[in-house]
Structure formats: C-alpha cells, structure tokens
Design a protein around this motif. Structure first.
Motif, PDB file in Angstrom:
ATOM      1  N   ARG A  70       0.926  -1.239  -0.055  1.00 45.04           N
ATOM      2  CA  ARG A  70       0.100   0.104   0.110  1.00 45.04           C
ATOM      3  C   ARG A  70       0.847   1.231   0.162  1.00 45.04           C
ATOM      4  O   ARG A  70       1.912   1.256   0.619  1.00 45.04           O
ATOM      5  CB  ARG A  70      -0.749  -0.191   1.234  1.00 45.04           C
ATOM      6  CG  ARG A  70      -2.040  -1.176   1.210  1.00 45.04           C
ATOM      7  CD  ARG A  70      -2.961  -1.077   2.414  1.00 45.04           C
ATOM      8  NE  ARG A  70      -3.412   0.274   2.739  1.00 45.04           N
ATOM      9  CZ  ARG A  70      -3.124   0.963   3.897  1.00 45.04           C
ATOM     10  NH1 ARG A  70      -2.154   0.542   4.750  1.00 45.04           N
ATOM     11  NH2 ARG A  70      -3.500   2.128   3.998  1.00 45.04           N
ATOM     12  N   ILE A  71       0.444   2.278  -0.847  1.00 41.54           N
ATOM     13  CA  ILE A  71       1.163   3.519  -0.792  1.00 41.54           C
ATOM     14  C   ILE A  71       1.189   4.347   0.417  1.00 41.54           C
ATOM     15  O   ILE A  71       2.126   4.824   0.708  1.00 41.54           O
ATOM     16  CB  ILE A  71       0.518   4.494  -1.995  1.00 41.54           C
ATOM     17  CG1 ILE A  71       1.443   5.633  -2.308  1.00 41.54           C
ATOM     18  CG2 ILE A  71      -0.687   4.952  -1.823  1.00 41.54           C
ATOM     19  CD1 ILE A  71       2.718   5.200  -2.854  1.00 41.54           C
ATOM     20  N   TRP A  72       0.296   4.261   1.165  1.00 39.29           N
ATOM     21  CA  TRP A  72       0.013   5.023   2.457  1.00 39.29           C
ATOM     22  C   TRP A  72       1.093   4.548   3.610  1.00 39.29           C
ATOM     23  O   TRP A  72       1.156   5.217   4.512  1.00 39.29           O
ATOM     24  CB  TRP A  72      -1.518   4.933   2.974  1.00 39.29           C
ATOM     25  CG  TRP A  72      -2.200   5.864   2.172  1.00 39.29           C
ATOM     26  CD1 TRP A  72      -3.407   5.677   1.470  1.00 39.29           C
ATOM     27  CD2 TRP A  72      -2.271   7.289   2.224  1.00 39.29           C
ATOM     28  NE1 TRP A  72      -3.820   6.798   0.759  1.00 39.29           N
ATOM     29  CE2 TRP A  72      -3.159   8.029   1.357  1.00 39.29           C
ATOM     30  CE3 TRP A  72      -1.550   8.517   3.212  1.00 39.29           C
ATOM     31  CZ2 TRP A  72      -3.352   9.324   1.349  1.00 39.29           C
ATOM     32  CZ3 TRP A  72      -1.649   9.622   3.051  1.00 39.29           C
ATOM     33  CH2 TRP A  72      -2.838  10.224   2.142  1.00 39.29           C
ATOM     34  N   THR A  73       1.743   3.137   3.258  1.00 42.07           N
ATOM     35  CA  THR A  73       2.332   2.670   4.338  1.00 42.07           C
ATOM     36  C   THR A  73       3.643   3.064   4.331  1.00 42.07           C
ATOM     37  O   THR A  73       4.657   3.039   5.153  1.00 42.07           O
ATOM     38  CB  THR A  73       2.370   1.014   4.583  1.00 42.07           C
ATOM     39  OG1 THR A  73       2.737   0.535   3.381  1.00 42.07           O
ATOM     40  CG2 THR A  73       0.684   0.599   4.733  1.00 42.07           C
ATOM     41  N   ARG A 142       3.919   0.617  -5.204  1.00 39.39           N
ATOM     42  CA  ARG A 142       2.945   0.608  -4.127  1.00 39.39           C
ATOM     43  C   ARG A 142       1.578   0.697  -4.982  1.00 39.39           C
ATOM     44  O   ARG A 142       1.523   1.486  -6.191  1.00 39.39           O
ATOM     45  CB  ARG A 142       3.104   1.504  -3.120  1.00 39.39           C
ATOM     46  CG  ARG A 142       4.347   1.547  -2.389  1.00 39.39           C
ATOM     47  CD  ARG A 142       4.521   0.005  -1.739  1.00 39.39           C
ATOM     48  NE  ARG A 142       5.478  -0.035  -0.791  1.00 39.39           N
ATOM     49  CZ  ARG A 142       5.563   0.120   0.636  1.00 39.39           C
ATOM     50  NH1 ARG A 142       4.241   0.220   1.116  1.00 39.39           N
ATOM     51  NH2 ARG A 142       6.825   0.040   1.157  1.00 39.39           N
ATOM     52  N   THR A 144      -2.839   1.857  -4.553  1.00 41.44           N
ATOM     53  CA  THR A 144      -3.672   2.709  -3.921  1.00 41.44           C
ATOM     54  C   THR A 144      -5.232   2.388  -4.554  1.00 41.44           C
ATOM     55  O   THR A 144      -5.225   2.184  -5.621  1.00 41.44           O
ATOM     56  CB  THR A 144      -3.324   3.996  -3.902  1.00 41.44           C
ATOM     57  OG1 THR A 144      -4.463   4.843  -2.966  1.00 41.44           O
ATOM     58  CG2 THR A 144      -3.263   4.616  -4.987  1.00 41.44           C
ATOM     59  N   THR A 145      -6.334   2.755  -3.750  1.00 41.89           N
ATOM     60  CA  THR A 145      -7.482   2.417  -4.254  1.00 41.89           C
ATOM     61  C   THR A 145      -8.042   3.590  -5.092  1.00 41.89           C
ATOM     62  O   THR A 145      -8.416   3.512  -6.137  1.00 41.89           O
ATOM     63  CB  THR A 145      -8.511   2.171  -2.952  1.00 41.89           C
ATOM     64  OG1 THR A 145      -8.341   0.917  -2.347  1.00 41.89           O
ATOM     65  CG2 THR A 145      -9.780   2.081  -3.569  1.00 41.89           C
ATOM     66  N   GLN A 147      -6.693   6.758  -7.424  1.00 40.56           N
ATOM     67  CA  GLN A 147      -5.338   7.043  -8.087  1.00 40.56           C
ATOM     68  C   GLN A 147      -4.728   8.191  -7.800  1.00 40.56           C
ATOM     69  O   GLN A 147      -3.391   8.270  -7.567  1.00 40.56           O
ATOM     70  CB  GLN A 147      -5.835   7.063  -9.387  1.00 40.56           C
ATOM     71  CG  GLN A 147      -6.849   8.046  -9.865  1.00 40.56           C
ATOM     72  CD  GLN A 147      -6.911   8.311 -11.235  1.00 40.56           C
ATOM     73  OE1 GLN A 147      -5.835   7.908 -12.253  1.00 40.56           O
ATOM     74  NE2 GLN A 147      -8.157   8.713 -11.736  1.00 40.56           N
ATOM     75  N   ASP A 149      -4.200   9.038  -4.511  1.00 36.58           N
ATOM     76  CA  ASP A 149      -3.386   8.880  -3.693  1.00 36.58           C
ATOM     77  C   ASP A 149      -1.900   8.705  -3.928  1.00 36.58           C
ATOM     78  O   ASP A 149      -1.297   8.810  -2.733  1.00 36.58           O
ATOM     79  CB  ASP A 149      -4.103   7.971  -2.773  1.00 36.58           C
ATOM     80  CG  ASP A 149      -5.238   8.365  -1.859  1.00 36.58           C
ATOM     81  OD1 ASP A 149      -5.599   9.681  -2.062  1.00 36.58           O
ATOM     82  OD2 ASP A 149      -6.063   7.369  -1.440  1.00 36.58           O
ATOM     83  N   ILE A 150      -1.630   8.197  -4.981  1.00 33.48           N
ATOM     84  CA  ILE A 150      -0.149   8.001  -5.519  1.00 33.48           C
ATOM     85  C   ILE A 150       0.592   9.225  -5.058  1.00 33.48           C
ATOM     86  O   ILE A 150       1.757   9.239  -4.518  1.00 33.48           O
ATOM     87  CB  ILE A 150      -0.127   7.795  -6.944  1.00 33.48           C
ATOM     88  CG1 ILE A 150      -0.671   6.311  -7.161  1.00 33.48           C
ATOM     89  CG2 ILE A 150       1.202   7.839  -7.253  1.00 33.48           C
ATOM     90  CD1 ILE A 150       0.089   5.090  -6.566  1.00 33.48           C
ATOM     91  N   SER A 153      -0.186  10.764  -0.845  1.00 36.03           N
ATOM     92  CA  SER A 153       0.408  10.132  -0.017  1.00 36.03           C
ATOM     93  C   SER A 153       1.811  10.539   0.356  1.00 36.03           C
ATOM     94  O   SER A 153       2.310  10.299   1.601  1.00 36.03           O
ATOM     95  CB  SER A 153       0.391   8.530  -0.133  1.00 36.03           C
ATOM     96  OG  SER A 153       1.098   8.369  -1.256  1.00 36.03           O
ATOM     97  N   LYS A 170      -4.508  11.000 -11.532  1.00 36.87           N
ATOM     98  CA  LYS A 170      -3.187  10.541 -10.831  1.00 36.87           C
ATOM     99  C   LYS A 170      -1.929  11.537 -11.679  1.00 36.87           C
ATOM    100  O   LYS A 170      -1.028  11.722 -11.087  1.00 36.87           O
ATOM    101  CB  LYS A 170      -2.800   9.202 -10.836  1.00 36.87           C
ATOM    102  CG  LYS A 170      -2.657   8.654 -12.391  1.00 36.87           C
ATOM    103  CD  LYS A 170      -2.230   7.011 -12.145  1.00 36.87           C
ATOM    104  CE  LYS A 170      -2.071   6.441 -13.525  1.00 36.87           C
ATOM    105  NZ  LYS A 170      -1.913   4.948 -13.584  1.00 36.87           N
TER     106      LYS A 170
END
Length: 426
Positions: A70-73, A142, A144-145, A147, A149-150, A153, A170
């Motif tokens: 996941r990108i947020w991690t 990574r 993400t749900t 786009q 958030d790429i 984040s 994105k």
C-alpha cells in the motif's frame, strides 16, 4: 484489539486513520492529509497490524503482507520514532518484545529488504525534498484504491502542503507534486525516468511506476583519476575558454510553474534522425541519432519522430540536452542553501538569482583547476533528454523506453559544450 493493545502499553488514547478521518468532510480530509506525517512522527507509539501475517510466520513475512504493497504505508513506516509490528493474532512480530522495533537490527533489515527503503531512512528519516528520485522510487511499486493517493500520500515525506482534489486524476496529482518539488528545491532527479510522458508536462512521467527502474548509474571518477584527467587536459584545452564555460553554466536553477519547466542545460543540436528498418513491433521504434558534438547513439520510443538528415532537413528541430547540475560546478546542494538563514536571501529589488550573486560571474576569474575539473565532468557519459521544438523557444520531451546515454565526441573540444541555455519545456 487495537485499543486494547494501546491500553496495555499504558496509553489512554488511540487514533486510527481508517476510523478517525471523516471521509465526507473535505476540510477534515485536507487538514489530515497535510498533517498526517507530523502526527505519526510525534506519536508516542505507532502500532502496525499485519492482518495477513500468521503467528507461525517466518522472518520474511512483511514482504508478502498487503501492508507492504500500500502506498500509504510508505510515510507510515518512515514518520514514527517508535513503532511496533503485530501479527494476525495480535502477538508481536517475530516475538520481538523490545519497546521499539526500529531499534531491532533484525526487523529493520527485514523491512529494508521488503520495502527497498534503506535502513538509515527507516530508522531516522528526515522529511524534505532532497533525493526526490529515490523517494519516488520507494513509492513506485505501491498500489492505492484512489489513483490520486499516489501523490497525496507523499505530501508528508516531501514536506509540501497542496490541495487535495479527488477527481483530478493521477497524472495531474503527481504533476502538481513534482512541480512543487522542482520549483522549491531545484532537484532535477525527478526528471530521471523511462516510459510515457505526462499530460501535465512532458518532462514528467505519466505514472509513478516509471521511477521503478533504478536511476541510471554512470561510471564515476576517483579523485586520483580526476587529477590525472585534469593534468592531461591542461596541455590540450583552452583554459580561458573552459573558464568562460564555467561562468556560462552558472545560470540559475530549474524553475517549474504553471506546468512549464524552465530548465538550464547544455544543448546539442540533432543533425540526423534515421529510423531503423526491419522492426517487428509497430508500437515501438528505434532511431539512430546524430548530434553536433556528441557520439552517435540510438533511441527507442513509442513516439514517431520526423526523420531528418543534412540532405533532407525538416522544419521541426531536435535537441539532446544535458540538464544543468550544480555538482558539475562543485556548488553546494540547492537544498542546503534553502536551510540558510532568511537574512541571507536576496532582498526585494536586489539582483535575481540569475545574476549569479555569490558565485563566480563574468567579471571574475574562475580558478583554472576548477574549470578543467568541469570539462572532465562534462566529458563523461551523461543521461540526456531528447527535446522536439514546438514553437519558438518552446519544446517537448520525447519519452524513451530506455535511458538515453550520451557522451561528447572530444573531451578537449570545449566549444562543443558551449551552447548553454535555459529552455522552456511544455
């Protein structure tokens, strides 16, 4: 179990981004996204629940966990000073009962192996715009749900504050982030990618996955090798001309605004573009390219280039450019200068950065040794950008499927490197 674990650790309050951000409140989303990195950084304890890692897991489990995809991690693993990992049954990972898994050499090594993020950054990350390309590479694998958030984040790790605009797509989100990084840091490593160009600006990639391949590693010189080259060049190079080139290259830093990139560079005029015949793939083309002052090279791209030669010139012109690099002039990192006291910045009405304030100017004598060291660096192989002219003074980058590695024909021919300019790229 999250709350119970936090309470058992001695805390009365716990915060979970999944539960505690009102997704229907745009103001709260905006504030949260621009503050989350700082919240994690100042947390007394960050708990990471690896829901798909069973108690019997072995040491390589994080690499296979969804948490690691996941990108947020990425910011969630970098920001905290104290972090603990828990398995599916809420027992600590690897039965490591230390108070901080960032102090566990074994766990940090596993995280480095599974994330591609170096151990030093995992343990003591410093937010900011330095080494932008490396940070973008961390996020390139990574998912993400949503786009956008790429890019969203990554606001925290670059220490930028931008609007959250879901629905912008994105390319636009990543473009706004990259524009902010280049505009405020002058870091051009974000231009080092292969793949398709973004609609935001042709010098940026359409997708963050274009940063997935490692940056092109070009051969470097030791100090002894540098001194040998300098001694050799001293007998065959016009030193005064080399000093002039040094001054020409002190032309300011890259500027990015309104989707336009003003990029200082050495430019080499392309004299011939010839497509190779007998290719199997119609969606990808390889061209043999010749440029004034450069060794011949080939370029593979999905773009159809206008073929040209001295006998068959075209209205459209091409340039191969070497983006300006402060290290070539042995100047400090732009990011370091940003940390200087505000009193050191130019006052309104004083000469602009393009006046070369504080560095050797046209009326100052550059040390001959430094000028020759510059020529040695400019004579080494470099990662080039291919630009196609659109209108007078405006260009677009031609995306390539491979790094374009160019080299001047004759390191002693300073005149081949003298075309120094700042180009506006759309």
């Amino acid at each position: 179990m999250f709350c119970k674990t936090a309470r058992d650790a001695g805390y009365r309050w716990a915060w979970s981004d999944t539960c505690c951000i009102d997704q229907n409140n745009n103001v709260e989303i905006q504030k949260s996204f621009n503050s989350m990195f700082i919240w994690y950084h100042h947390s007394a304890l960050t708990i990471v629940y690896l829901s798909d890692v069973p108690p019997s897991s072995k040491s390589g489990a994080p690499a296979k966990s969804a948490w690691n995809t996941r990108i947020w991690t990425v910011p969630e693993s970098l920001a905290p000073k104290v972090i603990l990992f828990y398995q599916q049954d809420w027992t600590v990972y690897l039965n490591d009962r230390s108070s901080n898994h960032k102090e566990s050499a074994a766990i940090v090594q596993k995280l480095q192996d599974s994330t591609g993020i170096d151990a030093q950054s995992l343990v003591a990350f410093r937010l900011g715009m330095r080494d932008a390309r490396e940070k973008l590479q961390w996020a390139s694998k990574r998912v993400t749900t949503l786009q956008e958030d790429i890019a969203y984040s990554l606001f925290g790790i670059f220490d930028v504050h931008l609007l959250v605009l879901y629905g912008e797509n994105k390319q636009n989100a990543l473009g706004r982030l990259s524009q902010e990084i280049i505009a405020h840091s002058g870091d051009i490593t974000a231009l080092d990618w292969v793949g398709k160009s973004s609609e935001f600006n042709s010098c940026l990639p359409a997708d963050i996955t274009s940063y997935k391949p490692p940056p092109c590693t070009l051969p470097s010189l030791s100090e002894d090798e540098m001194q040998t080259c300098v001694s050799t060049l001293g007998n065959i190079v016009d030193v005064e001309l080399a000093s002039k080139l040094y001054n020409l290259l002190d032309i300011g830093t890259p500027r990015f605004a309104n989707r336009r990139l003003r990029l200082p560079c050495n430019a080499f005029r392309v004299t011939e573009v010839r497509r190779r015949l007998g290719q199997d793939q119609e969606s990808c083309f390889t061209y043999d390219v010749k440029a004034k002052g450069l060794q011949d090279l080939s370029i593979t791209t999905e773009d159809k280039l206008v073929q040209m030669s001295p006998k068959r010139p075209t209205r459209q012109s091409f340039l191969l450019i070497r983006p300006w690099n402060r290290h070539d002039l042995e100047l400090p990192d732009f990011a370091d200068e940003m940390m200087d006291d505000v009193d050191d910045w130019s006052e309104p009405g004083s000469p602009s950065d393009e006046s070369h304030s504080g560095y050797p100017g046209d009326n100052e004598l550059v040390d001959h040794s430094r000028a020759l060291r510059l020529i040695v660096r400019l004579g080494r192989p470099f990662s080039a950008l291919l630009l196609a002219q659109q209108r007078v003074g405006e260009y677009k980058r031609v995306a390539s499927d491979n790094n374009i590695i160019a080299q001047v024909k004759d390191m002693a021919s300073v005149r081949d490197m003298m075309d120094v300019r700042t180009l506006e790229i759309l």
